[in-house]
Design an enzyme around this catalytic site. Sequence first.
Site, short mmCIF file in Angstrom:
data_model
loop_
_atom_site.label_atom_id
_atom_site.label_comp_id
_atom_site.label_asym_id
_atom_site.label_seq_id
_atom_site.Cartn_x
_atom_site.Cartn_y
_atom_site.Cartn_z
N LYS A 221 -15.96 -8.32 -27.13
CA LYS A 221 -16.68 -8.14 -26.30
C LYS A 221 -17.54 -8.93 -25.35
CE LYS A 221 -19.70 -7.06 -29.87
NZ LYS A 221 -19.74 -6.99 -31.29
N THR B 285 -31.30 -5.49 -24.72
CA THR B 285 -30.00 -5.19 -25.33
C THR B 285 -30.33 -5.77 -27.37
OG1 THR B 285 -29.53 -7.48 -24.59
CG2 THR B 285 -28.79 -5.77 -23.66
N GLY C 31 -29.80 -4.96 -30.81
CA GLY C 31 -28.81 -3.39 -31.15
C GLY C 31 -27.77 -3.60 -30.62
N THR C 32 -26.85 -3.73 -29.60
CA THR C 32 -25.87 -3.57 -28.18
C THR C 32 -25.09 -3.17 -29.55
OG1 THR C 32 -26.97 -4.10 -26.76
CG2 THR C 32 -25.13 -3.71 -26.74
N GLY C 33 -24.70 -4.42 -30.45
CA GLY C 33 -23.48 -4.58 -30.87
C GLY C 33 -23.68 -3.75 -32.18
N CYS C 34 -24.21 -3.01 -32.15
CA CYS C 34 -24.43 -2.26 -34.37
C CYS C 34 -24.39 -0.70 -33.25
CB CYS C 34 -26.18 -2.04 -34.61
SG CYS C 34 -26.45 -3.66 -35.00
#
Length: 265
Positions: free
Chosen positions: A173, A204, A206-209
């Site tokens: 990412k 942002t 929690g974007t990866g989760c």
Amino acid sequence: MKTVLTIAGSDSIGGAGIQADIKTISACGCYAMSVITSVTAQNTMEVKGIHDIPPEFVVSQLEAVFDDIFPDAVKIGMLSNAEIICAIADFLKSKNARNIVADTVMVSTSGCRLLQEDAVSALVQKIFPVACVITPNVPEAEILSGISIKKPDDMLAAAKIISDKFNGSVLVKGGHLEDTAADLLYTDKGYEWFESRRIDNPNTHGTGCTLSSAIAANLAKGKGIKDSVSEAKDYVTGAIADGLNLGRGRGPLNHMYNPGGKNEL
């Protein structure tokens, strides 16, 4: 209805971890189940504390799920120590779990380290081999590859190194880079860039989760890895662009900005 199991830590503010995963999986039209690995005391500004669940109880949760509703996909998030990592990997391997997406959660958005030092090697040796795709951000990809990432070419080099380590697909990412918000999917068939506009929104958390859970939901519905990533990225972009503004730090996304949407129920 397809089912997705999330194995991750709890976020008391509700923007990341188990809570974000359940919202995302539901918004993507699948049934969400959960196994909690850690309980955190955190908000949009900081992680105040982490309490790990004993590995044997993590396995008990896994057994309860798999004995009743075998998941069509599995998302793995925060695993803070080697004992939990080994227990989960051994269990999933014994059950021949499928469509496993591993989000390499190492550091929170607020900068708190969530993965103990000795757990990194366990993650690489135990979790990566059972996953069909892993989703490191740039700082995590630097740790996993051992190289510095400053530009897109560096992302490609790091993705190849990481993929070679576990013989699987890698989605690096690119949100941490200054000049691009593009993500790079590297597979045994080659690589592909997923471009998107950079949204002027600091919220942002929690974007990866969210991205990894959306990928898992799409895989559960039978989509290929490329389409699963593409649709997941569109979903996350929409959730950020909605402009939800909660909390005094980096706030959460609006996971339900378009419930149902174009997702298949």
